[in-house]
Write a protein that holds these residues in place. Structure first.
Motif, PDB file in Angstrom:
ATOM      1  N   VAL A   1     -17.312  30.948  65.019  1.00 33.50           N
ATOM      2  CA  VAL A   1     -18.061  31.165  66.259  1.00 33.50           C
ATOM      3  C   VAL A   1     -18.621  32.584  66.380  1.00 33.50           C
ATOM      4  O   VAL A   1     -19.373  32.871  67.320  1.00 33.50           O
ATOM      5  N   LYS A   2     -18.279  33.446  65.433  1.00 33.81           N
ATOM      6  CA  LYS A   2     -18.716  34.842  65.499  1.00 33.81           C
ATOM      7  C   LYS A   2     -20.236  34.919  65.550  1.00 33.81           C
ATOM      8  O   LYS A   2     -20.931  34.271  64.762  1.00 33.81           O
ATOM      9  N   GLY A   3     -20.742  35.709  66.489  1.00 32.83           N
ATOM     10  CA  GLY A   3     -22.176  35.855  66.644  1.00 32.83           C
ATOM     11  C   GLY A   3     -22.808  34.834  67.579  1.00 32.83           C
ATOM     12  O   GLY A   3     -23.967  34.987  67.973  1.00 32.83           O
ATOM     13  N   ARG A   4     -22.054  33.803  67.944  1.00 37.74           N
ATOM     14  CA  ARG A   4     -22.580  32.770  68.855  1.00 37.74           C
ATOM     15  C   ARG A   4     -21.823  32.730  70.181  1.00 37.74           C
ATOM     16  O   ARG A   4     -22.415  32.424  71.216  1.00 37.74           O
ATOM     17  N   PHE A   5     -20.529  33.014  70.149  1.00 34.26           N
ATOM     18  CA  PHE A   5     -19.688  32.969  71.350  1.00 34.26           C
ATOM     19  C   PHE A   5     -19.330  34.390  71.776  1.00 34.26           C
ATOM     20  O   PHE A   5     -19.167  35.277  70.932  1.00 34.26           O
ATOM     21  N   THR A   6     -19.183  34.566  73.083  1.00 38.97           N
ATOM     22  CA  THR A   6     -18.762  35.851  73.636  1.00 38.97           C
ATOM     23  C   THR A   6     -17.665  35.634  74.670  1.00 38.97           C
ATOM     24  O   THR A   6     -17.866  34.876  75.628  1.00 38.97           O
TER      25      THR A   6
END
Length: 121
Positions: free
Chosen positions: A63-68
């Motif tokens: 999810v890195k780069g898509r979820f915060t």
């Protein structure tokens, strides 16, 4: 008694976005780390994102780069902003917090009830 209530799940098309919220209530003295996990049908529950008490974050590679992940300490709430969602993100999402309640020295683990996220056209 502490309760975690999640909201924000639903059905979204591939490429879409959703924002999950998880609010803790009860006799809360302080909250340490906050987490989001997810569990797809027939699979184990996996850690998605972590945010510490000082705001440091960590994400799974998927999810890195898509979820915060973010938190509002005044509201005892953790959020998960999910962008560029894909069918493989379909799962039940759970929040998890390390909470110290009033009159207790130790931190204990609390879980939300889960919210369904379905990514499909």
């Amino acid at each position: 008694q502490v309760q975690l209530v999640e909201s924000g799940g639903g059905l979204v098309q591939p490429g879409g976005s959703l924002r999950l919220s998880c609010a803790a209530s009860g006799s809360i003295f302080s909250i340490n780390a906050m987490y989001w996990y997810r569990q797809a049908p027939g699979k184990q529950r996996d850690l998605v994102a972590t945010i510490t008490s000082d705001g440091s974050t960590n994400y799974s590679d998927s999810v890195k780069g898509r979820f915060t992940i973010s938190r509002d300490n005044a509201k005892n709430t953790v959020y998960l902003q999910m962008n560029s969602l894909q069918p493989e993100d379909t799962a039940v999402y759970y929040c998890h917090m390390n909470i110290r309640t009033g009159g207790v020295r130790a931190y204990y683990d609390y879980w939300g009830q889960g919210t369904q996220v379905t990514v499909s056209s």
